[in-house]
Design a protein around this motif. Sequence first.
Motif, PDB file in Angstrom:
ATOM      1  N   LEU A 212       0.767  -1.809   0.105  1.00  0.00           N
ATOM      2  CA  LEU A 212       0.007  -0.092   0.063  1.00  0.00           C
ATOM      3  C   LEU A 212       1.095   1.177  -0.348  1.00  0.00           C
ATOM      4  O   LEU A 212       0.656   2.308  -0.740  1.00  0.00           O
ATOM      5  CB  LEU A 212      -0.995   0.198   1.483  1.00  0.00           C
ATOM      6  N   SER A 217      -2.460   4.107  -3.397  1.00  0.00           N
ATOM      7  CA  SER A 217      -3.894   4.276  -3.268  1.00  0.00           C
ATOM      8  C   SER A 217      -4.519   3.555  -4.560  1.00  0.00           C
ATOM      9  O   SER A 217      -5.804   3.126  -5.273  1.00  0.00           O
ATOM     10  CB  SER A 217      -4.660   5.907  -3.450  1.00  0.00           C
ATOM     11  N   ASP A 230     -11.939   1.130   1.410  1.00  0.00           N
ATOM     12  CA  ASP A 230     -12.279   2.573   1.358  1.00  0.00           C
ATOM     13  C   ASP A 230     -11.893   3.283   1.696  1.00  0.00           C
ATOM     14  O   ASP A 230     -10.573   4.442   0.754  1.00  0.00           O
ATOM     15  CB  ASP A 230     -13.563   2.834  -0.071  1.00  0.00           C
ATOM     16  N   ARG A 233      -8.390   3.593   1.581  1.00  0.00           N
ATOM     17  CA  ARG A 233      -8.144   3.949  -0.215  1.00  0.00           C
ATOM     18  C   ARG A 233      -7.431   5.222  -0.194  1.00  0.00           C
ATOM     19  O   ARG A 233      -6.245   6.450  -0.583  1.00  0.00           O
ATOM     20  CB  ARG A 233      -7.962   3.864  -0.503  1.00  0.00           C
ATOM     21  N   TRP A 235      -7.636   8.177   2.312  1.00  0.00           N
ATOM     22  CA  TRP A 235      -6.731   8.338   4.269  1.00  0.00           C
ATOM     23  C   TRP A 235      -5.558   8.070   2.606  1.00  0.00           C
ATOM     24  O   TRP A 235      -4.291   9.451   2.812  1.00  0.00           O
ATOM     25  CB  TRP A 235      -6.635   7.505   4.997  1.00  0.00           C
ATOM     26  N   THR A 236      -4.812   7.133   2.050  1.00  0.00           N
ATOM     27  CA  THR A 236      -4.176   6.819   1.116  1.00  0.00           C
ATOM     28  C   THR A 236      -3.872   8.069   0.242  1.00  0.00           C
ATOM     29  O   THR A 236      -2.291   8.417  -0.074  1.00  0.00           O
ATOM     30  CB  THR A 236      -3.526   5.673   0.968  1.00  0.00           C
ATOM     31  N   ALA A 237      -4.972   8.713  -0.246  1.00  0.00           N
ATOM     32  CA  ALA A 237      -4.784   9.078  -1.468  1.00  0.00           C
ATOM     33  C   ALA A 237      -4.029  10.112  -0.984  1.00  0.00           C
ATOM     34  O   ALA A 237      -3.968  11.590  -1.922  1.00  0.00           O
ATOM     35  CB  ALA A 237      -5.661   8.704  -2.406  1.00  0.00           C
ATOM     36  N   GLU A 240      -0.873  10.334  -0.106  1.00  0.00           N
ATOM     37  CA  GLU A 240      -0.178  11.276  -1.233  1.00  0.00           C
ATOM     38  C   GLU A 240       0.020  12.675  -2.480  1.00  0.00           C
ATOM     39  O   GLU A 240       0.944  13.071  -2.937  1.00  0.00           O
ATOM     40  CB  GLU A 240      -0.946  10.160  -2.665  1.00  0.00           C
TER      41      GLU A 240
END
Length: 314
Positions: A212, A217, A230, A233, A235-237, A240
Amino acid sequence: MTSAHIPGLTALTLGTSPLGRDTVPGSAAEDEAVATAIALLRSGDFVDTANMYAGGRSEEVLGIALGELGAEEREEAANRIITKVDRDLETGVLDGDRVRRSYEESLTRLGLDRVRYLHLHDPYLTPFAEASGAGGSIEAMVSLREEGLTDVIGIAAGRVPVVAQYVATGAFDLLLLHNRLTLVDQSATGLMTEAKDRGMTVFNAAPFGGDLLAKGSVAGTSYAYRPVSDELRAWTARAEEVVARHGVPLAAVALQFSLRSELVDSTVVGISSPARLDEARALAAWAIPDAVWGEIEELGAAPTPVHDEREPVL
């Protein structure tokens, strides 16, 4: 890096769980794996393996690679190998007798008389009462150290409540946890703090949480062997977006999150090729502006998929 238990411990420890997987002796694929192993052994970093990795092939390939080094270089590299004793993969047994057999199997594969650093690995199938009782795995690990068959012993696993029982015995010199001290999950903080207070050397493995925090994401990535929700994902975006504004890769931030932690003596990163080793070194050296850490913190806690307290021990 200084360590009371491992002189000269390097900030990166090179993980070899995929080394030699699906290769057969004498094949071109094995030759490629041996070339990777030689690069790892010559890197100057510590190298982490285990009895069960790649069905034993990880240790076998490292043993072949050690045999291709000169005597002095071989001895120096052998002193930087850390391996782990594992349960019998057919029966699931990890008692005291199995600890010794596992260690003997590892030494045979590696072509060594002993290794200096030895972990007890993933004792999930053994009730702690059995592990800590007479004839159990903890007694066997301590005996190996007392008999001079290894120098330093550790406990290596993931689930914090399970590992905490082993740390509390005071028997171990080393702690290795994985996927529990990353940008996404910091559930290891308390146990790592306790381990440091006890004078243990702490390894933090899987700083990318699988893929990850390496791939980001995009669809299909996972964290700690679990599907990514979701919410995680998303949060990761957002993370980024933060790192992109500062021109740094998310993977560099994820790796250095571990490298900069006062709780971590060495960060274990899986290496599958010489190119991956070069990439890890580049990520470790990437200049990250101080502002990045504050902006990541402002995102709040990530919705981690790891909930060890809800998972069965067995």
